[in-house]
Design a protein around this motif. Structure first.
Motif, PDB file in Angstrom:
ATOM      1  N   GLY A 184      -5.820  -3.843  11.537  1.00 34.59           N
ATOM      2  CA  GLY A 184      -5.628  -3.711  10.093  1.00 34.59           C
ATOM      3  C   GLY A 184      -5.145  -5.010   9.480  1.00 34.59           C
ATOM      4  O   GLY A 184      -5.504  -6.095   9.927  1.00 34.59           O
ATOM      5  N   LEU A 185      -4.320  -4.914   8.438  1.00 31.96           N
ATOM      6  CA  LEU A 185      -3.789  -6.101   7.754  1.00 31.96           C
ATOM      7  C   LEU A 185      -2.611  -6.643   8.549  1.00 31.96           C
ATOM      8  O   LEU A 185      -1.602  -5.961   8.726  1.00 31.96           O
ATOM      9  CB  LEU A 185      -3.322  -5.730   6.339  1.00 31.96           C
ATOM     10  CG  LEU A 185      -4.403  -5.664   5.282  1.00 31.96           C
ATOM     11  CD1 LEU A 185      -3.878  -5.026   4.012  1.00 31.96           C
ATOM     12  CD2 LEU A 185      -4.965  -7.031   4.980  1.00 31.96           C
ATOM     13  N   VAL A 186      -2.752  -7.863   9.029  1.00 30.98           N
ATOM     14  CA  VAL A 186      -1.712  -8.486   9.846  1.00 30.98           C
ATOM     15  C   VAL A 186      -1.366  -9.855   9.264  1.00 30.98           C
ATOM     16  O   VAL A 186      -2.185 -10.481   8.593  1.00 30.98           O
ATOM     17  CB  VAL A 186      -2.166  -8.633  11.313  1.00 30.98           C
ATOM     18  CG1 VAL A 186      -2.390  -7.272  11.952  1.00 30.98           C
ATOM     19  CG2 VAL A 186      -3.430  -9.473  11.420  1.00 30.98           C
ATOM     20  N   PRO A 187      -0.153 -10.340   9.536  1.00 27.82           N
ATOM     21  CA  PRO A 187       0.230 -11.673   9.023  1.00 27.82           C
ATOM     22  C   PRO A 187      -0.690 -12.758   9.579  1.00 27.82           C
ATOM     23  O   PRO A 187      -1.074 -12.736  10.745  1.00 27.82           O
ATOM     24  CB  PRO A 187       1.662 -11.858   9.544  1.00 27.82           C
ATOM     25  CG  PRO A 187       2.158 -10.477   9.815  1.00 27.82           C
ATOM     26  CD  PRO A 187       0.946  -9.679  10.229  1.00 27.82           C
ATOM     27  N   MET A 188      -1.046 -13.692   8.715  1.00 30.15           N
ATOM     28  CA  MET A 188      -1.867 -14.837   9.131  1.00 30.15           C
ATOM     29  C   MET A 188      -0.980 -15.860   9.811  1.00 30.15           C
ATOM     30  O   MET A 188       0.229 -15.913   9.565  1.00 30.15           O
ATOM     31  CB  MET A 188      -2.530 -15.482   7.910  1.00 30.15           C
ATOM     32  CG  MET A 188      -3.570 -14.610   7.251  1.00 30.15           C
ATOM     33  SD  MET A 188      -4.249 -15.376   5.768  1.00 30.15           S
ATOM     34  CE  MET A 188      -5.188 -16.710   6.455  1.00 30.15           C
ATOM     35  N   ARG A 189      -1.592 -16.670  10.649  1.00 28.35           N
ATOM     36  CA  ARG A 189      -0.854 -17.781  11.252  1.00 28.35           C
ATOM     37  C   ARG A 189      -0.540 -18.806  10.182  1.00 28.35           C
ATOM     38  O   ARG A 189      -1.340 -19.050   9.281  1.00 28.35           O
ATOM     39  CB  ARG A 189      -1.685 -18.411  12.367  1.00 28.35           C
ATOM     40  CG  ARG A 189      -1.714 -17.510  13.584  1.00 28.35           C
ATOM     41  CD  ARG A 189      -2.561 -18.132  14.672  1.00 28.35           C
ATOM     42  NE  ARG A 189      -3.624 -17.142  14.914  1.00 28.35           N
ATOM     43  CZ  ARG A 189      -4.905 -17.387  14.899  1.00 28.35           C
ATOM     44  NH1 ARG A 189      -5.355 -18.583  14.698  1.00 28.35           N
ATOM     45  NH2 ARG A 189      -5.780 -16.426  15.097  1.00 28.35           N
ATOM     46  N   ALA A 190       0.624 -19.407  10.266  1.00 22.42           N
ATOM     47  CA  ALA A 190       1.093 -20.335   9.236  1.00 22.42           C
ATOM     48  C   ALA A 190       0.115 -21.486   8.998  1.00 22.42           C
ATOM     49  O   ALA A 190      -0.088 -21.908   7.863  1.00 22.42           O
ATOM     50  CB  ALA A 190       2.467 -20.871   9.604  1.00 22.42           C
ATOM     51  N   SER A 219      -4.244  -1.190   3.114  1.00 22.33           N
ATOM     52  CA  SER A 219      -2.865  -1.662   3.218  1.00 22.33           C
ATOM     53  C   SER A 219      -1.913  -0.487   3.391  1.00 22.33           C
ATOM     54  O   SER A 219      -1.879   0.429   2.570  1.00 22.33           O
ATOM     55  CB  SER A 219      -2.467  -2.466   1.982  1.00 22.33           C
ATOM     56  OG  SER A 219      -1.107  -2.854   2.083  1.00 22.33           O
ATOM     57  N   GLU A 220      -1.146  -0.544   4.469  1.00 26.84           N
ATOM     58  CA  GLU A 220      -0.109   0.453   4.728  1.00 26.84           C
ATOM     59  C   GLU A 220       1.269  -0.121   4.441  1.00 26.84           C
ATOM     60  O   GLU A 220       2.279   0.519   4.695  1.00 26.84           O
ATOM     61  CB  GLU A 220      -0.197   0.922   6.183  1.00 26.84           C
ATOM     62  CG  GLU A 220      -1.487   1.633   6.509  1.00 26.84           C
ATOM     63  CD  GLU A 220      -1.579   2.054   7.969  1.00 26.84           C
ATOM     64  OE1 GLU A 220      -0.588   1.929   8.712  1.00 26.84           O
ATOM     65  OE2 GLU A 220      -2.665   2.513   8.367  1.00 26.84           O
ATOM     66  N   HIS A 221       1.295  -1.342   3.904  1.00 29.17           N
ATOM     67  CA  HIS A 221       2.560  -2.011   3.614  1.00 29.17           C
ATOM     68  C   HIS A 221       3.207  -1.386   2.379  1.00 29.17           C
ATOM     69  O   HIS A 221       2.518  -0.975   1.453  1.00 29.17           O
ATOM     70  CB  HIS A 221       2.334  -3.504   3.411  1.00 29.17           C
ATOM     71  CG  HIS A 221       1.781  -4.178   4.633  1.00 29.17           C
ATOM     72  ND1 HIS A 221       2.576  -4.614   5.665  1.00 29.17           N
ATOM     73  CD2 HIS A 221       0.505  -4.456   4.995  1.00 29.17           C
ATOM     74  CE1 HIS A 221       1.825  -5.136   6.610  1.00 29.17           C
ATOM     75  NE2 HIS A 221       0.558  -5.053   6.229  1.00 29.17           N
ATOM     76  N   SER A 222       4.520  -1.340   2.373  1.00 32.05           N
ATOM     77  CA  SER A 222       5.215  -0.712   1.247  1.00 32.05           C
ATOM     78  C   SER A 222       5.195  -1.598   0.002  1.00 32.05           C
ATOM     79  O   SER A 222       5.356  -1.106  -1.107  1.00 32.05           O
ATOM     80  CB  SER A 222       6.656  -0.369   1.635  1.00 32.05           C
ATOM     81  OG  SER A 222       7.330  -1.523   2.084  1.00 32.05           O
ATOM     82  N   ASP A 223       5.008  -2.885   0.177  1.00 32.54           N
ATOM     83  CA  ASP A 223       4.918  -3.826  -0.935  1.00 32.54           C
ATOM     84  C   ASP A 223       3.512  -4.406  -1.010  1.00 32.54           C
ATOM     85  O   ASP A 223       2.746  -4.333  -0.053  1.00 32.54           O
ATOM     86  CB  ASP A 223       5.912  -4.977  -0.745  1.00 32.54           C
ATOM     87  CG  ASP A 223       7.359  -4.518  -0.785  1.00 32.54           C
ATOM     88  OD1 ASP A 223       7.667  -3.600  -1.577  1.00 32.54           O
ATOM     89  OD2 ASP A 223       8.173  -5.070  -0.019  1.00 32.54           O
ATOM     90  N   ASN A 224       3.210  -5.015  -2.142  1.00 28.33           N
ATOM     91  CA  ASN A 224       1.935  -5.729  -2.271  1.00 28.33           C
ATOM     92  C   ASN A 224       1.899  -6.871  -1.264  1.00 28.33           C
ATOM     93  O   ASN A 224       2.937  -7.467  -0.959  1.00 28.33           O
ATOM     94  CB  ASN A 224       1.775  -6.307  -3.674  1.00 28.33           C
ATOM     95  CG  ASN A 224       1.596  -5.241  -4.731  1.00 28.33           C
ATOM     96  OD1 ASN A 224       1.328  -4.082  -4.430  1.00 28.33           O
ATOM     97  ND2 ASN A 224       1.747  -5.623  -5.987  1.00 28.33           N
TER      98      ASN A 224
END
Length: 177
Positions: free
Chosen positions: A8-14, A47-52
């Protein structure tokens, strides 16, 4: 964030992120995001994140009309035969298939009532969570087995003469009735 088809939606590498995020697109909770060059291989997520969260400006972001469709219901539609068949028709390109939102939006869905969708979506999410918990347990048991085998194979642990491998096998050594 970026979309991985299995996670799913995961943090991108810096090092992948731009220094200027002003062009990035906002993904609200329950909205879909996909890369139009990778949709045909399943890279789409809700998106399952609680914030945008933010995604690359190259991504397409859209939301289902909540008065008509439930995002939890729709997330499980992705991957069905009808979905795959539509993507095969909607895509363009010779080397890499690009699927524009307008082509994706041409898909006609026959869906149950919103109440029924919510029930189905809730049930499927519970099953998804159950499968994830079972996979986590299985991975833990595999790690435990690997650690135990390592201790046995290196000789750190030894079995004494009381160890009977036949007794550990179900059905072996049992008397016939």
């Amino acid at each position: 964030m970026g979309v991985l088809k299995s996670e799913g939606l995961v943090p991108m590498r810096a090092h992948v992120m731009a220094t200027d995020l002003r062009r990035y697109k906002v993904v609200p909770t329950g909205a879909f995001a996909y890369n139009p060059m990778r949709l045909n291989i399943g890279s789409i997520a809700v998106s399952e994140h609680s914030d945008n969260v933010l995604v690359s400006p190259d991504y397409i972001v859209f939301e289902a009309r909540r008065s008509v469709a439930d995002p939890n219901f729709l997330r499980f539609f992705v991957g069905t035969k009808k979905w795959r068949d539509h993507l095969a028709l909607a895509g363009s390109g010779s080397v890499r298939t690009r699927i524009y939102y307008d082509n994706l939006a041409e898909m006609v869905l026959r869906i149950p009532s919103l109440e029924e969708q919510r029930k189905i979506g809730t049930m499927l999410m519970a099953l998804k969570d159950d499968v994830a918990a079972s996979e986590a347990t299985l991975n833990g048991l595999r790690q435990q087995k690997r650690a135990l085998m390592q201790k046995l194979l290196t000789g750190e642990w030894r079995l004494d003469e009381r160890f009977d491998p036949v007794a550990l096998q179900p059905g072996v050594g049992e008397a016939a009735a």
